[in-house]
Design a protein around this motif. Structure first.
Motif, PDB file in Angstrom:
ATOM      1  N   LYS A  17       0.918  -1.068   0.340  1.00  0.00           N
ATOM      2  CA  LYS A  17       0.077  -0.037   0.128  1.00  0.00           C
ATOM      3  C   LYS A  17       1.312   0.831   0.151  1.00  0.00           C
ATOM      4  CE  LYS A  17      -3.364   2.273   2.914  1.00  0.00           C
ATOM      5  NZ  LYS A  17      -4.066   2.351   3.666  1.00  0.00           N
ATOM      6  N   GLY A  55      -5.916 -12.859   4.456  1.00  0.00           N
ATOM      7  CA  GLY A  55      -7.036 -11.790   4.380  1.00  0.00           C
ATOM      8  C   GLY A  55      -7.439 -10.142   4.078  1.00  0.00           C
ATOM      9  N   SER A  56      -7.781  -9.700   4.344  1.00  0.00           N
ATOM     10  CA  SER A  56      -8.932  -8.357   3.899  1.00  0.00           C
ATOM     11  C   SER A  56      -7.664  -7.420   4.443  1.00  0.00           C
ATOM     12  CB  SER A  56      -9.883  -8.251   3.879  1.00  0.00           C
ATOM     13  OG  SER A  56     -10.072  -8.237   5.318  1.00  0.00           O
ATOM     14  N   PRO A  57      -7.774  -6.217   4.178  1.00  0.00           N
ATOM     15  CA  PRO A  57      -7.077  -5.085   5.350  1.00  0.00           C
ATOM     16  C   PRO A  57      -7.595  -4.790   6.154  1.00  0.00           C
ATOM     17  CG  PRO A  57      -6.953  -4.554   2.779  1.00  0.00           C
ATOM     18  CD  PRO A  57      -7.949  -5.987   2.850  1.00  0.00           C
ATOM     19  N   ALA A  58      -8.751  -5.559   6.157  1.00  0.00           N
ATOM     20  CA  ALA A  58      -9.681  -5.344   8.097  1.00  0.00           C
ATOM     21  C   ALA A  58      -9.245  -5.887   8.815  1.00  0.00           C
ATOM     22  CB  ALA A  58     -11.061  -5.629   7.569  1.00  0.00           C
ATOM     23  N   VAL A  59      -8.899  -7.610   8.223  1.00  0.00           N
ATOM     24  CA  VAL A  59      -8.878  -8.312   9.202  1.00  0.00           C
ATOM     25  C   VAL A  59      -6.995  -8.142   9.617  1.00  0.00           C
ATOM     26  CG1 VAL A  59      -8.077 -10.792   9.221  1.00  0.00           C
ATOM     27  CG2 VAL A  59      -9.681 -10.506   7.944  1.00  0.00           C
ATOM     28  N   ARG A  61      -5.955  -4.920   9.934  1.00  0.00           N
ATOM     29  CA  ARG A  61      -6.129  -3.495  10.898  1.00  0.00           C
ATOM     30  C   ARG A  61      -6.631  -4.033  12.163  1.00  0.00           C
ATOM     31  NH1 ARG A  61      -4.550   1.020  11.063  1.00  0.00           N
ATOM     32  NH2 ARG A  61      -5.135   1.686  12.956  1.00  0.00           N
TER      33      ARG A  61
END
Length: 109
Positions: A17, A55-59, A61
């Motif tokens: 990112k 996993g996702s960026p939310a995971v 985070r």
């Protein structure tokens, strides 16, 4: 390389990112013996093609926030993974790493 003469680990970041134009793939070199030992224990059971952090960026985070909470870092500090780069540079300077080496490591002019 799994060679005792090269006691470090390279990690490839395939989709970094970045708010600026950057390389599509980035690498980090890890050489601290304590960190290497920790990562070996953490990742030793992963298969060759498994992600280190699936996993996702939310995971990611949520996991980051849990790590900070476990370290008693107040949520008001607003630390992000990017904070590690600047903090690491400051620490390296304070223990005597020459500025020219820091600039090279951080790919700065």
């Amino acid at each position: 390389m799994l060679d005792a003469a090269h006691p470090w680990l390279y990690v490839r970041v395939q989709k970094p990112k970045s708010r600026r134009k950057s390389a599509k793939i980035q690498h980090v070199k890890i050489g601290d013996p304590a960190v290497l030992s920790f990562l070996q224990k953490l990742w030793q059971s992963l298969g060759r093609n498994e992600f280190l952090c699936p996993g996702s960026p939310a995971v990611f985070r949520r996991r980051w926030d849990k790590i900070l909470a476990a370290l008693d870092v107040p949520s008001g500090a607003h630390l992000t993974p990017a904070s590690l780069r600047a903090g690491g540079a400051i620490h390296a300077f304070q223990i005597g790493t020459p500025v020219s080496d820091l600039l090279w490591r951080m790919r700065l002019k």
